[in-house]
Design a protein around this motif. Structure first.
Motif, mmCIF file in Angstrom:
data_model
loop_
_atom_site.group_PDB
_atom_site.id
_atom_site.type_symbol
_atom_site.label_atom_id
_atom_site.label_comp_id
_atom_site.label_asym_id
_atom_site.label_seq_id
_atom_site.Cartn_x
_atom_site.Cartn_y
_atom_site.Cartn_z
ATOM 1 N N PRO A 1 0.819 -1.226 0.000
ATOM 2 C CA PRO A 1 0.000 0.000 0.000
ATOM 3 C C PRO A 1 0.843 1.263 0.000
ATOM 4 O O PRO A 1 1.995 1.274 0.445
ATOM 5 C CB PRO A 1 -0.798 -0.130 1.310
ATOM 6 C CG PRO A 1 0.077 -0.945 2.197
ATOM 7 C CD PRO A 1 0.772 -1.928 1.296
ATOM 8 N N ASP A 2 0.249 2.339 -0.516
ATOM 9 C CA ASP A 2 0.840 3.684 -0.431
ATOM 10 C C ASP A 2 2.238 3.764 -1.018
ATOM 11 O O ASP A 2 3.063 4.562 -0.561
ATOM 12 C CB ASP A 2 0.862 4.164 1.020
ATOM 13 C CG ASP A 2 -0.526 4.210 1.639
ATOM 14 O OD1 ASP A 2 -1.496 4.449 0.892
ATOM 15 O OD2 ASP A 2 -0.648 3.985 2.852
ATOM 16 N N GLY A 3 2.531 2.929 -2.011
ATOM 17 C CA GLY A 3 3.825 2.995 -2.671
ATOM 18 C C GLY A 3 4.990 2.547 -1.813
ATOM 19 O O GLY A 3 6.156 2.855 -2.124
ATOM 20 N N MET A 4 4.722 1.812 -0.759
ATOM 21 C CA MET A 4 5.792 1.349 0.119
ATOM 22 C C MET A 4 6.672 0.336 -0.594
ATOM 23 O O MET A 4 6.209 -0.450 -1.415
ATOM 24 C CB MET A 4 5.220 0.723 1.397
ATOM 25 C CG MET A 4 4.434 1.680 2.275
ATOM 26 S SD MET A 4 3.712 0.860 3.736
ATOM 27 C CE MET A 4 5.170 0.643 4.737
ATOM 28 N N LYS B 1 -5.458 3.607 6.969
ATOM 29 C CA LYS B 1 -4.427 4.408 6.294
ATOM 30 C C LYS B 1 -5.050 5.301 5.211
ATOM 31 O O LYS B 1 -6.069 4.967 4.630
ATOM 32 C CB LYS B 1 -3.387 3.493 5.654
ATOM 33 C CG LYS B 1 -2.502 2.820 6.690
ATOM 34 C CD LYS B 1 -1.443 1.973 6.073
ATOM 35 C CE LYS B 1 -0.426 2.818 5.296
ATOM 36 N NZ LYS B 1 0.343 3.704 6.148
#
Length: 396
Positions: free
Chosen positions: A337-340, A396
């Motif tokens: 997620p979220d470009g992690m 998130k």
């Protein structure tokens, strides 16, 4: 002065799962009270089924009586086990003779040892993300490796085109790490490609027992022409919980030849030179897997892991995360997620909710930004891990 194999210097600093274990150990030393939910390494959590245990006990008893004692076993496998495996293929409509079945101490051993059949000048085509041993075994051999990228755009199931090259082609379906499964049409394209250029497919079928969709092939030998270009490597590790018991088998067709050399005959010579066969006791237990009762019992265990997959898929669906695998495979491949980054996500899950998975980067550059979850944990741990994932990532 002796010269070591300098190709070992080309290997990455640490094997993926060793690096994970080091990180986990450091966390536990800092947090000795922590309870971890291990969704990473693909070891099974359920015991061997009763049919196998009974057969193992019988094998031990046989070794205690002069009339049933067995010493050295045939290097290529006991006839009773080779016959049982041949009949197992036959029930699926695939004709494999017992002599084409080679019994081993596990698929991992065979995947490395089979490279003895091919000159080091032969290149290896490895689809990324990939099981790390494919790459490492060929690096150790000093072989040229061609990396074929896979991604969301092709469902992590790349197909050959006019630019594709490679003498040895590694295919794993259901795939480790992505859980993606080749359709019959897709796999036929790889078989046709291999036959058109004289390549050999090393088909890793370690997870075929998890396929639920009846339209999907379990064996590459279900495809037309595969007997002329393929070697299939199978395992009872995930099928029947033999990760600690150790037994696998490899199928090499009798008619498989290259440059006038018969690969089946070459492998017979290799095994009779380099091995003394697998323990009678273990082969006795393995044969029980292929009985009607053994098949029923191992299916019960597999259903537990399939239920675990559904729990994780439900969690990822709730979170709106992209993933593949799960339905026909024991692994789920999830977009972080979220470009992690994948190691960043590993640390995040370990620190925040004590869930351990496998960073996709460890399976090659194409795995960066993805994460592998295994379904081999206990249902209780899987349920709790899924709950924690939803709670952590849902906000998130």
């Amino acid at each position: 002065m002796i010269t070591p194999n300098l190709h070992y210097g080309d290997l990455k600093d640490s094997y993926l799962f060793y690096h994970i274990s080091q990180k986990v150990q450091a966390y536990l030393e800092a947090h000795p009270e922590a309870v971890l939910y291990r969704m990473g390494i693909g070891d099974v959590s359920l015991p061997l089924c009763p049919a196998v245990i009974d057969a193992l006990h019988q094998g031990v008893a046989d070794q205690g009586s002069k009339s049933t004692f067995h010493g050295y076993m045939p290097e290529c496998g006991a006839p009773f086990l080779r016959q049982a495996i041949s009949q197992h293929y036959g029930r699926r409509g695939v004709t494999i003779s017992p002599e084409e079945v080679f019994v081993s101490s596990g698929a991992s051993d065979e995947l490395g040892d089979l490279l003895d059949l091919f000159d080091r000048s032969s290149s290896a085509l490895v689809m990324e993300p990939a099981y790390p041993a494919y790459v490492d075994a060929n690096i150790m051999a000093g072989r040229k490796i061609i990396h074929l990228a896979a991604g969301e755009e092709n469902g992590f199931l790349p197909l050959p085109d006019e630019q594709t090259e490679g003498d040895l082609i590694y295919l794993c379906s259901p795939n480790n790490p992505t859980g993606a499964v080749f359709s019959r049409e897709q796999l036929q394209k790889w078989v046709d490609f291999a036959n058109s250029r004289g390549s050999i497919i090393l088909f890793d079928a370690a997870y075929e027992a998890f396929i639920q969709d009846k339209a999907l092939p379990h064996s590459i030998f279900e495809l037309k022409g595969a007997e002329n270009c393929a070697i299939e490597i199978c395992s009872l590790s995930k099928t029947a919980g033999f990760t600690g018991t150790r037994l696998g088998y490899t199928i090499i067709p009798k008619g498989l030849t290259r440059q006038g050399m018969n690969l089946h005959e070459m492998w017979v010579r290799n095994r009779t030179t380099k091995t003394n066969g697998v323990s009678y006791i273990i082969q006795k237990g393995a044969a029980a897997v292929f009985t009607a009762e053994g098949q029923r019992q191992v299916r019960e265990n597999i259903r537990v892991y399939q239920d675990n997959a559904r729990m994780l898929m439900d969690a990822f669906d709730q979170l709106g995360l992209w993933y593949c695998g799960g339905k026909n495979a024991p692994y789920l491949w999830v977009k972080c997620p979220d470009g992690m980054g994948s190691w960043e996500f590993f640390d995040y899950l370990l620190e925040k909710i004590q869930v351990v998975g496998t960073p996709g980067e460890g399976f090659g550059a194409c795995g960066e930004g993805y994460f592998r979850f295994s379904t081999f944990g206990s249902p209780q741990d899987t349920r709790e891990a899924a709950r924690r994932l939803v709670k952590l990532l849902g906000g998130k």
